[in-house]
Write an enzyme that holds these catalytic residues in place. Sequence first.
Site, PDB file in Angstrom:
ATOM      1  N   ASP A  67       0.830  -1.212   0.000  1.00 18.36           N
ATOM      2  CA  ASP A  67       0.000   0.000   0.000  1.00 18.36           C
ATOM      3  C   ASP A  67       0.863   1.260   0.000  1.00 18.36           C
ATOM      4  OD1 ASP A  67       0.987  -0.322   2.549  1.00 18.36           O
ATOM      5  OD2 ASP A  67      -0.959  -0.548   3.520  1.00 18.36           O
ATOM      6  N   ASN A 136      -7.377  -0.348  14.128  1.00 17.65           N
ATOM      7  CA  ASN A 136      -8.802  -0.515  13.801  1.00 17.65           C
ATOM      8  C   ASN A 136      -9.059  -1.833  13.073  1.00 17.65           C
ATOM      9  OD1 ASN A 136      -7.589  -0.043  11.393  1.00 17.65           O
ATOM     10  ND2 ASN A 136      -8.817   1.719  10.798  1.00 17.65           N
ATOM     11  N   HIS A 138      -7.448  -2.838  10.361  1.00 14.27           N
ATOM     12  CA  HIS A 138      -7.184  -2.837   8.909  1.00 14.27           C
ATOM     13  C   HIS A 138      -5.972  -3.700   8.571  1.00 14.27           C
ATOM     14  CE1 HIS A 138      -4.357   0.994   8.890  1.00 14.27           C
ATOM     15  NE2 HIS A 138      -3.679  -0.083   9.197  1.00 14.27           N
ATOM     16  N   GLU A 143      -9.825  -0.602   5.162  1.00 16.05           N
ATOM     17  CA  GLU A 143     -10.386  -0.023   6.381  1.00 16.05           C
ATOM     18  C   GLU A 143     -11.714  -0.691   6.744  1.00 16.05           C
ATOM     19  OE1 GLU A 143      -8.172   1.525   7.775  1.00 16.05           O
ATOM     20  OE2 GLU A 143      -7.864   3.574   7.147  1.00 16.05           O
TER      21      GLU A 143
HETATM   22  C1  F6R Z   1       1.517  -0.626   6.127  1.00 16.42           C
HETATM   23  C2  F6R Z   1       0.233  -1.317   6.304  1.00 16.42           C
HETATM   24  C3  F6R Z   1      -0.568  -1.099   7.530  1.00 16.42           C
HETATM   25  C4  F6R Z   1       0.224  -1.512   8.776  1.00 16.42           C
HETATM   26  C5  F6R Z   1      -0.611  -1.387  10.041  1.00 16.42           C
HETATM   27  C6  F6R Z   1       0.197  -1.677  11.288  1.00 16.42           C
HETATM   28  O1  F6R Z   1       2.092  -0.976   4.886  1.00 16.42           O
HETATM   29  O2  F6R Z   1      -0.178  -2.013   5.438  1.00 16.42           O
HETATM   30  O3  F6R Z   1      -1.746  -1.835   7.432  1.00 16.42           O
HETATM   31  O4  F6R Z   1       0.632  -2.843   8.630  1.00 16.42           O
HETATM   32  O5  F6R Z   1      -1.164  -0.112  10.140  1.00 16.42           O
HETATM   33  O6  F6R Z   1       1.238  -0.763  11.390  1.00 16.42           O
HETATM   34  P1  F6R Z   1       2.395  -0.947  12.477  1.00 16.42           P
HETATM   35  O7  F6R Z   1       3.104  -2.190  12.128  1.00 16.42           O
HETATM   36  O8  F6R Z   1       3.251   0.278  12.324  1.00 16.42           O
HETATM   37  O9  F6R Z   1       1.717  -1.031  13.794  1.00 16.42           O
END
Ligand code: F6R
Length: 254
Positions: A67, A136, A138, A143
């Site tokens: 992403d 959340n 995701h 989302e």
């Molecule tokens: C980033 C992504 C997000 C993160 C998620 C957790 O490429 O796809 O979905 O994996 O927000 O982020 P961290 O690991 O920083 O807690």
Amino acid sequence: MEIKIFKDYQALSEQAASEIEEVIKLKPDAVICLATGESPKLTYQLLVKKLIDGKIDLSDCTLIGLDEWVGVPPTTEGSCHHFLYKEIFSPLGISENQIHLFDALSGNLFLECQNMDKLILEKGDIDLMVVGIGMNGHIGFNEPGIPVDNYSHVINLDSTTQTVGQKYFAHPTELKKGITLGLKHLLQAEKVVLLANGDKKASIIKETLEGPISIDVPATVLRMHLNAMVIIDEEAAGLLSEKTLLDSQTASNV
Ligand code: F6R
């Protein structure tokens, strides 16, 4: 779905790095999709070391970025692009033709999505997706409320994602939209490894593993995947019921 619980971030990262290494050894032309963020950071650092030490040739692999933050330049520290180059692509000397990332500055994001989906289709699906989980629930930027049959798409980011996402940036940054692979990619991937560590993730991990399967918590759809592995540390597992703990393989005790 398999759940593996490790003592700490170091141990879970070592396991995750081994999982990725194994896929590459078994399939040198693997298509691997990588998330960014705090959760996989150490995994990637350990993986780079393993691959260099093991003299493993990655020149046939295809590497896809999960992403990107729409409107954030790739050179900005905090962009997914910057992270993947810094942690993996540059240290391993991956060549440009193996790397496929969304151009989040493109004037035609729809085309970006189409091109990504086309690439994945041509490659015959993703062999491994390494993902984290948002506060959340995701995965990528899928989302809450997102349909499970979405491939790549542009999405308005949830307020939690906009707020939490600031942690990656040196300065306050507008994070209104994301571009991401979809839940359908996740469900169709050969294997998915989800990483989470720390007590801040305990509540969402409990919801993901024990709550109803629902698009309100997108990560719950992983429970419909036959080859998904959730690798967490004891802190992230801190709110799980005894039943889930018993069902899981408590790797730290093995
Ligand atoms: C980033 C992504 C997000 C993160 C998620 C957790 O490429 O796809 O979905 O994996 O927000 O982020 P961290 O690991 O920083 O807690």
